[in-house]
Design an enzyme around this catalytic site. Structure first.
Site, mmCIF file in Angstrom:
data_model
loop_
_atom_site.group_PDB
_atom_site.id
_atom_site.type_symbol
_atom_site.label_atom_id
_atom_site.label_comp_id
_atom_site.label_asym_id
_atom_site.label_seq_id
_atom_site.Cartn_x
_atom_site.Cartn_y
_atom_site.Cartn_z
ATOM 1 N N SER A 194 24.099 56.109 -3.971
ATOM 2 C CA SER A 194 24.616 54.780 -3.630
ATOM 3 C C SER A 194 26.095 54.686 -3.979
ATOM 4 C CB SER A 194 23.831 53.703 -4.391
ATOM 5 O OG SER A 194 24.187 53.712 -5.765
ATOM 6 N N SER A 221 27.567 52.419 -5.991
ATOM 7 C CA SER A 221 27.823 51.564 -7.156
ATOM 8 C C SER A 221 28.874 52.138 -8.093
ATOM 9 C CB SER A 221 26.521 51.329 -7.931
ATOM 10 O OG SER A 221 26.078 52.516 -8.561
ATOM 11 N N LYS A 258 25.592 54.981 -14.316
ATOM 12 C CA LYS A 258 26.587 53.925 -14.517
ATOM 13 C C LYS A 258 27.531 54.370 -15.624
ATOM 14 C CE LYS A 258 24.130 51.150 -11.801
ATOM 15 N NZ LYS A 258 24.577 50.765 -10.441
ATOM 16 N N SER A 289 27.305 46.537 -7.595
ATOM 17 C CA SER A 289 26.541 47.331 -8.546
ATOM 18 C C SER A 289 25.507 46.456 -9.239
ATOM 19 C CB SER A 289 27.472 47.962 -9.588
ATOM 20 O OG SER A 289 26.730 48.567 -10.622
#
Length: 304
Positions: A108, A110, A165, A269
């Site tokens: 993704s 994010s 993250k 995100s």
């Protein structure tokens, strides 16, 4: 542990495959091979006796059949042969990805601009401590995640999924996010404007900043049209009472044994702002390098 979690846990599948092939390999080395050898010795003794008798009777035989007979009896069954061949390979892969490095693919956006969709990354499995595979229990303390690290972890709401993250808050930190600016333990983080970023996935320009976390400066993106936080997307989560939310601000105190994570693509995100803290037992490892992106090989290199 439900079926979906089992099927989504490649480490568990690899562990089971290693155990099964290892048992078959050991069984062959210590039991089956000896049984085949005993059968071959008995068959060859019988063959030699019959050969000697026929020779004595004046019948000349081709002795090559003896080697063929031995080879046929000593040959491993197919399932044993394949298990013995796969076992060392599976064991090596299991060891490497469990204790040293594990590859992941970024699914993704994010973490844009730091990581792009399709980036193939390596995750260091020992920087944050040695953990037992499958159960992910730490058995040897090596180090702890630091603010600014890019970390892979099991998503707290569905541990069959791996998320990636950036570590923003460590245990005990007070994190405030107001008007899209961070404050950590009462100290505002400094931001340096950069050239706008052209989003390849969506053909728009986004505001780009250098976010100067101490010892870990990195680029982030902001969408001017998005709110600081979407209150409707905030879930209930453990230690939710450690956080307070308002229209353009939230503050969280990171509980012991947990970490506060955010994506670098701040307004695109789903992270700790919405689903809460990441417990230490969910940590997979530290992302350290991009080893390939088939759409853009120039991206190979370290992660900052």
């Amino acid at each position: 542990m439900n079926l979906q979690l089992i099927l989504g846990n490649f480490a568990l599948i690899l562990f089971v495959a290693m155990v099964v092939t290892g048992i078959i390999w050991c069984l062959d080395v210590f039991v089956l091979a000896k049984q085949r050898r005993a059968r071959a010795d008995a068959a060859l003794a019988e063959y030699d006796a019959r050969h000697a008798k026929l020779t004595a009777d004046g019948i000349k035989l081709d002795n090559g059949n003896r080697a063929a007979l031995a080879a046929q009896i000593l040959r491993q069954p197919t399932w044993v042969e394949y298990s013995g061949s796969f076992f060392p390979v599976i064991a090596l892969v299991f060891f490497l990805r469990s204790f040293l490095f594990e590859p992941f693919k970024i699914p993704s956006s994010s973490m844009v601009p730091t990581l792009l969709v399709g980036d193939l990354i390596l995750v260091n499995k020992f920087d944050y401590g040695i953990r037992l595979p499958v159960i992910n229990k730490k058995i040897l303390q090596v180090g702890d995640p630091q603010r600014g690290d890019v970390m892979v972890f099991r998503y707290p709401k569905d541990e069959s999924q791996d998320y990636i993250k950036r570590v923003i808050g460590v245990p005990g930190d007070k994190i405030t996010y107001e008007n899209k600016r961070l404050t950590v333990n009462g100290v505002p983080v400094q931001y340096e404007p950069m050239d706008d970023y052209l989003d390849d996935e969506h053909p728009v320009y986004r505001k780009q900043f250098l976010e100067k976390l101490p010892n870990a400066p990195h680029r982030i993106l902001n969408d001017e049209a998005a709110r600081t936080i979407n209150l409707n997307a905030v879930d209930d989560f453990p230690h939710h009472d450690n956080c307070t939310y308002s229209y353009d601000k939230f503050t969280c105190i990171v509980p012991e044994g947990n970490y506060f994570m955010m994506g670098d693509n701040r307004d695109n995100s789903a992270d700790s702002r919405y689903w809460g803290f990441v417990p230490d037992q969910n940590i997979v490892g530290k992302a350290v390098a991009i080893w390939m992106n088939f759409n853009n090989p120039k991206r190979i290199g370290g992660i900052h």
